[in-house]
Design a protein around this motif. Structure first.
Motif, mmCIF file in Angstrom:
data_model
loop_
_atom_site.group_PDB
_atom_site.id
_atom_site.type_symbol
_atom_site.label_atom_id
_atom_site.label_comp_id
_atom_site.label_asym_id
_atom_site.label_seq_id
_atom_site.Cartn_x
_atom_site.Cartn_y
_atom_site.Cartn_z
ATOM 1 N N GLU A 64 -12.177 -14.517 -8.376
ATOM 2 C CA GLU A 64 -11.440 -13.272 -8.194
ATOM 3 C C GLU A 64 -9.496 -13.870 -8.909
ATOM 4 O OE1 GLU A 64 -12.185 -9.540 -8.436
ATOM 5 O OE2 GLU A 64 -14.300 -10.671 -7.911
ATOM 6 N N GLY A 65 -9.757 -13.797 -9.922
ATOM 7 C CA GLY A 65 -8.656 -14.682 -10.159
ATOM 8 C C GLY A 65 -7.866 -16.651 -10.076
ATOM 9 N N CYS A 66 -7.484 -17.064 -10.959
ATOM 10 C CA CYS A 66 -7.717 -17.720 -10.776
ATOM 11 C C CYS A 66 -6.338 -18.405 -11.950
ATOM 12 C CB CYS A 66 -8.023 -19.259 -10.847
ATOM 13 S SG CYS A 66 -9.040 -19.237 -12.426
ATOM 14 N N GLY A 67 -4.436 -19.718 -11.123
ATOM 15 C CA GLY A 67 -3.972 -20.107 -11.854
ATOM 16 C C GLY A 67 -2.733 -18.584 -12.207
ATOM 17 N N PRO A 68 -2.542 -18.813 -13.581
ATOM 18 C CA PRO A 68 -1.971 -17.410 -14.146
ATOM 19 C C PRO A 68 -2.341 -16.088 -13.858
ATOM 20 C CG PRO A 68 -2.290 -18.641 -15.890
ATOM 21 C CD PRO A 68 -3.179 -19.403 -14.341
ATOM 22 N N TRP A 69 -4.114 -16.125 -13.952
ATOM 23 C CA TRP A 69 -4.883 -14.878 -14.595
ATOM 24 C C TRP A 69 -4.868 -14.444 -12.951
ATOM 25 C CZ3 TRP A 69 -7.874 -18.974 -16.719
ATOM 26 C CH2 TRP A 69 -7.634 -19.447 -18.419
ATOM 27 N N ASP A 70 -5.297 -12.315 -13.316
ATOM 28 C CA ASP A 70 -5.732 -11.688 -12.374
ATOM 29 C C ASP A 70 -7.312 -11.802 -12.275
ATOM 30 O OD1 ASP A 70 -5.949 -9.962 -14.346
ATOM 31 O OD2 ASP A 70 -4.146 -9.334 -13.110
ATOM 32 N N ALA A 71 -7.571 -10.651 -11.581
ATOM 33 C CA ALA A 71 -9.092 -10.927 -11.930
ATOM 34 C C ALA A 71 -10.021 -10.007 -12.490
ATOM 35 C CB ALA A 71 -10.212 -10.435 -10.560
ATOM 36 N N GLU A 72 -8.997 -9.767 -13.518
ATOM 37 C CA GLU A 72 -9.715 -8.668 -14.539
ATOM 38 C C GLU A 72 -9.188 -9.815 -15.884
ATOM 39 O OE1 GLU A 72 -8.800 -4.614 -17.106
ATOM 40 O OE2 GLU A 72 -7.641 -5.444 -15.409
ATOM 41 N N THR A 73 -8.135 -10.407 -15.379
ATOM 42 C CA THR A 73 -8.054 -11.576 -17.410
ATOM 43 C C THR A 73 -8.158 -12.354 -16.476
ATOM 44 O OG1 THR A 73 -5.569 -10.437 -16.708
ATOM 45 C CG2 THR A 73 -6.319 -12.471 -17.971
ATOM 46 N N PHE A 74 -9.011 -12.943 -15.549
ATOM 47 C CA PHE A 74 -10.189 -13.930 -15.924
ATOM 48 C C PHE A 74 -12.220 -13.417 -16.661
ATOM 49 C CE2 PHE A 74 -13.600 -16.029 -13.180
ATOM 50 C CZ PHE A 74 -13.050 -17.625 -13.556
ATOM 51 N N ALA A 75 -12.214 -12.438 -16.134
ATOM 52 C CA ALA A 75 -13.087 -12.110 -16.027
ATOM 53 C C ALA A 75 -13.359 -11.988 -17.879
ATOM 54 C CB ALA A 75 -13.904 -10.232 -15.888
ATOM 55 N N GLU A 76 -12.188 -11.041 -18.702
ATOM 56 C CA GLU A 76 -12.123 -11.035 -19.628
ATOM 57 C C GLU A 76 -12.296 -12.272 -19.969
ATOM 58 O OE1 GLU A 76 -8.970 -8.849 -20.590
ATOM 59 O OE2 GLU A 76 -9.111 -7.402 -19.849
ATOM 60 N N LYS A 77 -12.142 -13.515 -19.780
ATOM 61 C CA LYS A 77 -12.481 -14.706 -20.255
ATOM 62 C C LYS A 77 -13.918 -15.583 -21.021
ATOM 63 C CE LYS A 77 -7.781 -15.552 -19.872
ATOM 64 N NZ LYS A 77 -6.801 -15.990 -21.848
ATOM 65 N N PHE A 78 -14.532 -14.599 -20.043
ATOM 66 C CA PHE A 78 -16.043 -14.871 -20.219
ATOM 67 C C PHE A 78 -16.637 -13.346 -21.467
ATOM 68 C CE2 PHE A 78 -14.766 -16.483 -16.150
ATOM 69 C CZ PHE A 78 -15.730 -18.415 -16.816
ATOM 70 N N ASP A 79 -16.061 -12.459 -21.052
ATOM 71 C CA ASP A 79 -16.878 -11.365 -21.720
ATOM 72 C C ASP A 79 -16.424 -11.375 -23.414
ATOM 73 O OD1 ASP A 79 -17.412 -10.028 -18.890
ATOM 74 O OD2 ASP A 79 -15.558 -8.777 -18.522
ATOM 75 N N PHE A 80 -15.231 -11.740 -23.498
ATOM 76 C CA PHE A 80 -14.392 -12.089 -24.604
ATOM 77 C C PHE A 80 -15.906 -12.636 -25.736
ATOM 78 C CE2 PHE A 80 -12.389 -13.308 -28.691
ATOM 79 C CZ PHE A 80 -11.872 -12.034 -29.254
ATOM 80 N N TYR A 81 -16.089 -13.703 -24.742
ATOM 81 C CA TYR A 81 -17.390 -14.653 -25.690
ATOM 82 C C TYR A 81 -18.779 -13.899 -25.433
ATOM 83 C CZ TYR A 81 -13.418 -16.560 -26.952
ATOM 84 O OH TYR A 81 -12.174 -17.744 -27.914
ATOM 85 N N GLY A 82 -18.907 -12.932 -24.682
ATOM 86 C CA GLY A 82 -20.852 -12.260 -24.373
ATOM 87 C C GLY A 82 -21.027 -13.205 -23.586
ATOM 88 N N ALA A 83 -19.507 -14.261 -22.248
ATOM 89 C CA ALA A 83 -20.785 -14.822 -21.432
ATOM 90 C C ALA A 83 -20.662 -14.505 -20.216
ATOM 91 C CB ALA A 83 -19.562 -16.223 -20.917
ATOM 92 N N GLY A 84 -21.107 -15.042 -19.161
ATOM 93 C CA GLY A 84 -22.250 -14.314 -17.529
ATOM 94 C C GLY A 84 -21.649 -14.586 -16.707
ATOM 95 N N MET A 85 -21.169 -14.656 -15.769
ATOM 96 C CA MET A 85 -20.401 -14.749 -14.567
ATOM 97 C C MET A 85 -21.037 -15.007 -13.379
ATOM 98 S SD MET A 85 -18.854 -17.740 -13.769
ATOM 99 C CE MET A 85 -17.687 -18.462 -12.140
ATOM 100 N N LYS A 86 -21.410 -16.099 -12.414
ATOM 101 C CA LYS A 86 -22.000 -15.264 -11.118
ATOM 102 C C LYS A 86 -21.134 -16.513 -10.138
ATOM 103 C CE LYS A 86 -25.798 -14.586 -8.816
ATOM 104 N NZ LYS A 86 -27.062 -14.148 -8.327
ATOM 105 N N THR A 87 -20.786 -16.080 -8.660
ATOM 106 C CA THR A 87 -20.697 -16.753 -8.016
ATOM 107 C C THR A 87 -21.098 -15.943 -6.563
ATOM 108 O OG1 THR A 87 -18.545 -16.107 -7.377
ATOM 109 C CG2 THR A 87 -18.359 -17.526 -8.545
ATOM 110 N N ALA A 88 -21.725 -16.945 -5.942
ATOM 111 C CA ALA A 88 -23.325 -16.606 -4.726
ATOM 112 C C ALA A 88 -23.000 -17.341 -3.682
ATOM 113 C CB ALA A 88 -24.510 -15.899 -5.312
ATOM 114 N N SER A 89 -24.089 -17.713 -2.125
ATOM 115 C CA SER A 89 -23.253 -18.615 -1.244
ATOM 116 C C SER A 89 -25.105 -17.740 -0.758
ATOM 117 C CB SER A 89 -22.510 -18.265 -0.945
ATOM 118 O OG SER A 89 -22.662 -17.154 0.553
ATOM 119 N N ASN A 90 -26.122 -18.985 -0.194
ATOM 120 C CA ASN A 90 -26.997 -18.801 0.791
ATOM 121 C C ASN A 90 -27.180 -19.646 1.836
ATOM 122 O OD1 ASN A 90 -27.534 -20.973 -0.220
ATOM 123 N ND2 ASN A 90 -28.689 -20.176 -2.026
#
Length: 261
Positions: A71-97
């Motif tokens: 949900e955001g890192c460095g200078p990017w908020d959550a939306e901008t960070f997600a767009e870094k992957f969406d623009f190239y059609g990449a999928g991103m997931k984080t989870a724990s078990n």
């Protein structure tokens, strides 16, 4: 036409094809286990940390940390960070078990230089904003209330608590109060203790059509210590991925295991 009234023939398993495994070491001592199977230009990178429920200092902190990590890192908020992957059609997931916290990324091989940068920054400079924690808490408390109306959920909670005990990491159940008790300080402590350090167990399953040197560069960028300069590695990576005069080889890279000291 398939007759669905007739059950399929039951057959014994005659052969299990297990790919050959090769183990190498990067310059920083990270062991890499490689299996050569697919040929498609699709990459999956999965990084796994020993940071699940079994090492929590407070209930649910691993789950909260995994969610806020993207949900955001460095200078990017959550939306901008997600767009870094969406623009190239990449999928991103984080989870724990129970035992692990992990991130997974899917992308096309030629977009690796663009995807590695935000992925690396996510681990180096996560923002962990209070507003995102509040949103996560409110949403998950509502989801929990809905889940507690289902008999299968109630049964599962009862069984695991009976087997392991209510205080065991595998047996404790979550309640709205547990979500409310998590603070940003708790999240940052969990990150620094189990993710932002060299205590990492990373796994990567990759189908990559490129020169094998790219493997070392990608792994090094993701897994080396924080002092590694991102820009210099991306420059080298681009030199290899854009070099058209060499014949590109097909590889599948699997199971990057990192447990540096």
């Amino acid at each position: 036409m398939l007759n669905r009234k007739v059950q399929p023939e039951i057959r014994q398993i005659r052969n299990i094809d297990i790919p050959d495994i090769e183990k190498i070491y990067l310059d920083n001592g990270v062991p890499v286990v490689i299996t050569n199977t697919g040929t498609e230009d699709i990459v999956k990178i999965e990084i796994v940390h020993k940071a699940g429920k079994s090492v929590e200092d407070k209930k649910l902190v691993s789950r909260v940390t995994a969610s806020l990590l993207k949900e955001g890192c460095g200078p990017w908020d959550a939306e901008t960070f997600a767009e870094k992957f969406d623009f190239y059609g990449a999928g991103m997931k984080t989870a724990s078990n129970m035992d692990f916290l992990y991130s997974s990324v899917y992308t096309i091989g030629k977009y690796i230089p663009h995807i590695i940068e935000p992925l690396s920054l996510m681990y180096r400079e996560p923002r962990f904003e209070k507003s995102e924690l509040e949103n996560f808490t409110n949403v998950n408390i509502q989801k929990l209330k809905e889940e507690l109306t289902k008999n299968e959920v109630l049964s599962y909670r009862l069984i695991t608590e009976s087997i392991f005990g209510s205080s065991h990491p595998y047996g404790y159940n979550s309640y709205p109060e547990d979500y409310k008790n998590i603070t940003i300080h708790d999240v940052k402590d969990h990150f620094q203790g189990y993710i932002g350090t060299d205590n990492m167990y990373a796994v990567s399953y990759t189908h990559l059509r490129a020169h094998e040197t790219v493997l070392d560069l990608v792994c090094r960028l993701l897994l080396e210590k924080k002092k590694q300069q991102l820009s210099s590695i991306l420059t080298i990576l681009n030199q290899y991925t854009t070099h058209s005069s060499k014949t590109l080889q097909s590889h599948t890279y699997s199971n990057i295991i990192n447990n540096t000291a």
